[in-house]
Design a protein around this motif. Structure first.
Motif, PDB file in Angstrom:
ATOM      1  N   UNK A   1      -0.756  18.874   0.008  1.00  0.00           N
ATOM      2  CA  UNK A   1      -1.494  19.252   1.208  1.00  0.00           C
ATOM      3  C   UNK A   1      -2.354  18.094   1.682  1.00  0.00           C
ATOM      4  N   UNK A   2      -2.840  17.308   0.732  1.00  0.00           N
ATOM      5  CA  UNK A   2      -3.661  16.136   1.030  1.00  0.00           C
ATOM      6  C   UNK A   2      -3.264  15.002   0.102  1.00  0.00           C
ATOM      7  N   UNK A   3      -3.079  13.821   0.669  1.00  0.00           N
ATOM      8  CA  UNK A   3      -2.846  12.604  -0.109  1.00  0.00           C
ATOM      9  C   UNK A   3      -3.950  11.605   0.221  1.00  0.00           C
ATOM     10  N   UNK A   4      -4.661  11.149  -0.801  1.00  0.00           N
ATOM     11  CA  UNK A   4      -5.663  10.097  -0.646  1.00  0.00           C
ATOM     12  C   UNK A   4      -5.045   8.810  -1.196  1.00  0.00           C
ATOM     13  N   UNK A   5      -4.828   7.845  -0.318  1.00  0.00           N
ATOM     14  CA  UNK A   5      -4.065   6.642  -0.684  1.00  0.00           C
ATOM     15  C   UNK A   5      -4.859   5.399  -0.293  1.00  0.00           C
ATOM     16  N   UNK A   6      -4.931   4.426  -1.185  1.00  0.00           N
ATOM     17  CA  UNK A   6      -5.581   3.173  -0.850  1.00  0.00           C
ATOM     18  C   UNK A   6      -4.833   2.472   0.284  1.00  0.00           C
ATOM     19  N   UNK A   7      -5.597   1.840   1.181  1.00  0.00           N
ATOM     20  CA  UNK A   7      -5.035   1.139   2.335  1.00  0.00           C
ATOM     21  C   UNK A   7      -5.859  -0.123   2.540  1.00  0.00           C
ATOM     22  N   UNK A   8      -5.755  -1.025   1.593  1.00  0.00           N
ATOM     23  CA  UNK A   8      -6.663  -2.162   1.547  1.00  0.00           C
ATOM     24  C   UNK A   8      -6.494  -3.104   2.734  1.00  0.00           C
ATOM     25  N   UNK A   9      -5.252  -3.259   3.216  1.00  0.00           N
ATOM     26  CA  UNK A   9      -4.988  -4.244   4.266  1.00  0.00           C
ATOM     27  C   UNK A   9      -4.131  -3.673   5.397  1.00  0.00           C
ATOM     28  N   UNK A  10      -4.165  -4.363   6.531  1.00  0.00           N
ATOM     29  CA  UNK A  10      -3.176  -4.152   7.579  1.00  0.00           C
ATOM     30  C   UNK A  10      -1.836  -4.714   7.098  1.00  0.00           C
TER      31      UNK A  10
ATOM     32  N   UNK B   1       4.028  14.927   2.398  1.00  0.00           N
ATOM     33  CA  UNK B   1       2.622  15.342   2.397  1.00  0.00           C
ATOM     34  C   UNK B   1       2.244  15.852   3.781  1.00  0.00           C
ATOM     35  N   UNK B   2       1.175  16.630   3.832  1.00  0.00           N
ATOM     36  CA  UNK B   2       0.750  17.212   5.103  1.00  0.00           C
ATOM     37  C   UNK B   2      -0.355  16.409   5.779  1.00  0.00           C
ATOM     38  N   UNK B   3      -1.254  15.823   4.982  1.00  0.00           N
ATOM     39  CA  UNK B   3      -2.339  15.016   5.533  1.00  0.00           C
ATOM     40  C   UNK B   3      -2.529  13.777   4.662  1.00  0.00           C
ATOM     41  N   UNK B   4      -2.936  12.695   5.316  1.00  0.00           N
ATOM     42  CA  UNK B   4      -3.155  11.427   4.604  1.00  0.00           C
ATOM     43  C   UNK B   4      -4.535  10.890   4.939  1.00  0.00           C
TER      44      UNK B   4
ATOM     45  N   UNK C   1      -0.717   5.850  11.681  1.00  0.00           N
ATOM     46  CA  UNK C   1      -0.283   6.977  12.519  1.00  0.00           C
ATOM     47  C   UNK C   1       1.039   6.716  13.222  1.00  0.00           C
ATOM     48  N   UNK C   2       1.414   5.458  13.374  1.00  0.00           N
ATOM     49  CA  UNK C   2       2.732   5.152  13.932  1.00  0.00           C
ATOM     50  C   UNK C   2       3.843   5.661  13.025  1.00  0.00           C
ATOM     51  N   UNK C   3       3.563   5.732  11.735  1.00  0.00           N
ATOM     52  CA  UNK C   3       4.544   6.197  10.744  1.00  0.00           C
ATOM     53  C   UNK C   3       4.287   7.660  10.387  1.00  0.00           C
ATOM     54  N   UNK C   4       3.016   8.019  10.261  1.00  0.00           N
ATOM     55  CA  UNK C   4       2.627   9.350   9.791  1.00  0.00           C
ATOM     56  C   UNK C   4       1.472   9.833  10.677  1.00  0.00           C
ATOM     57  N   UNK C   5       1.742  10.660  11.680  1.00  0.00           N
ATOM     58  CA  UNK C   5       0.718  11.041  12.663  1.00  0.00           C
ATOM     59  C   UNK C   5      -0.533  11.689  12.075  1.00  0.00           C
ATOM     60  N   UNK C   6      -0.396  12.410  10.944  1.00  0.00           N
ATOM     61  CA  UNK C   6      -1.542  13.100  10.357  1.00  0.00           C
ATOM     62  C   UNK C   6      -2.280  12.217   9.354  1.00  0.00           C
TER      63      UNK C   6
END
Length: 311
Positions: free
Chosen positions: A226-235, A262-265, A288-293
């Motif tokens: 339902x929720x994924x918390x994922x590191x996003x250190x860089x562009x 997953x439903x939300x990121x 959001x270009x890949x995963x809108x939520x």
């Protein structure tokens, strides 16, 4: 259940963000909250939050880098002064016990409550009637783990009209039917739980990852979360740097969320190079270009975790 981010920066704190820590608040479910990572300054962040250290039940450390655990000694020591008397369990990689015991021993800190430190190599770490927590090794410079928290399905709503037609009133028989048992009505008729119990309410799944670059462990941890918390250190323009330093880009986090269903990121663990709002929003737009939520995790915001419609 709700998520509350206490720190979303990578490496060191900045004027805009603290280092990593996120709370999973479960007041309705357990009358407590769990903490995932405890970077330096976490206890100060908690003081500015709706969380109470007296309600802290468990801490899960993803890995032993300082920006994920330097806040532990102070928080452990202060907890009793803020009403924390119930046992506290801390889970993490091997070496965690030595770090905590050495810190507390050298500082002559005295803990008045029961403190249990559980070192692990992944697998199922905790399970009771309501929740199951499992961990898997990710791909980082040191042993780093992701955690999957699964709420077990709840019994469906009881059909009170049918039970009343059997002469069954609120009380112990209600409890038996809710547990799936059959009961005898006052007139001797047998009422089976399947006749009055609605469809079970599906439990929620929350996945919280430690530092990692894309690897095979992410998908099973995040499957149908339902929720994924994922590191996003860089562009993503810095994908080579991310790979070298065992981190992920916002785009890679979004790709993982999409592949896992997953439903939300929530994007967190942001490099200090991204200081301004337009830079933060660039990370969010890339995902959001890949995963809108997908959204940037904001500190001191309470994010509700709703049940999936129809569950």
């Amino acid at each position: 259940m709700e998520l509350y981010f206490l720190g979303t920066n990578a490496g060191v704190p900045s004027l805009e963000r603290n280092v990593t820590s996120v709370a999973l608040r479960m007041l309705e479910e357990r009358r407590s909250f769990w903490l995932f990572d405890c970077g330096e300054g976490t206890q100060h962040q908690i003081l500015r939050s709706p969380l109470k250290l007296s309600k802290l039940e468990k801490i899960f450390i993803t890995h032993l880098h300082g920006d994920h655990l330097f806040g532990l000694p102070g928080l452990i020591s202060s907890r009793a002064y803020q009403g924390g008397e119930d046992p506290l369990t801390i889970y993490g990689p091997r070496g965690l016990k030595q770090y905590i015991h050495t810190s507390l021993e050298l500082s002559e800190s005295h803990i008045s409550y029961s403190l249990d430190i559980v070192e692990h190599d992944g697998g199922v770490l905790f399970e009771d009637d309501s929740f199951r927590v499992e961990a898997s090794l990710l791909e980082h410079r040191v042993a780093s783990y992701g955690y999957r928290i699964t709420e077990k399905d709840l019994p469906g709503k009881l059909d009170t009209a049918t039970m009343e037609s059997y002469g069954i009133r609120p009380g112990p028989l209600y409890g038996k039917l809710k547990r799936g048992e059959s009961v005898e009505a006052p007139d001797g008729r047998i009422l089976h739980a399947s006749e009055v119990q609605g469809k079970p309410k599906k439990g929620r799944i929350i996945t919280i990852l430690g530092d990692t670059r894309p690897c095979g462990s992410v998908l099973p941890l995040a499957r149908d979360a339902d929720v994924l918390v994922h590191e996003s250190t860089f562009l993503h323009e810095m994908k080579d740097t991310a790979h070298t330093y065992f981190h992920s880009t916002a785009r890679q986090a979004a790709e993982a969320a999409r592949e896992a269903g997953a439903k939300r990121l929530f994007l967190t663990h942001l490099s200090s190079r991204y200081k301004y709002e337009d830079q933060i929003m660039q990370l969010e737009r890339e995902a959001q270009e890949i995963f809108p939520d997908a959204v940037i995790a904001r500190e001191h915001v309470l994010y509700g975790i709703e049940r999936t419609s129809g569950s």
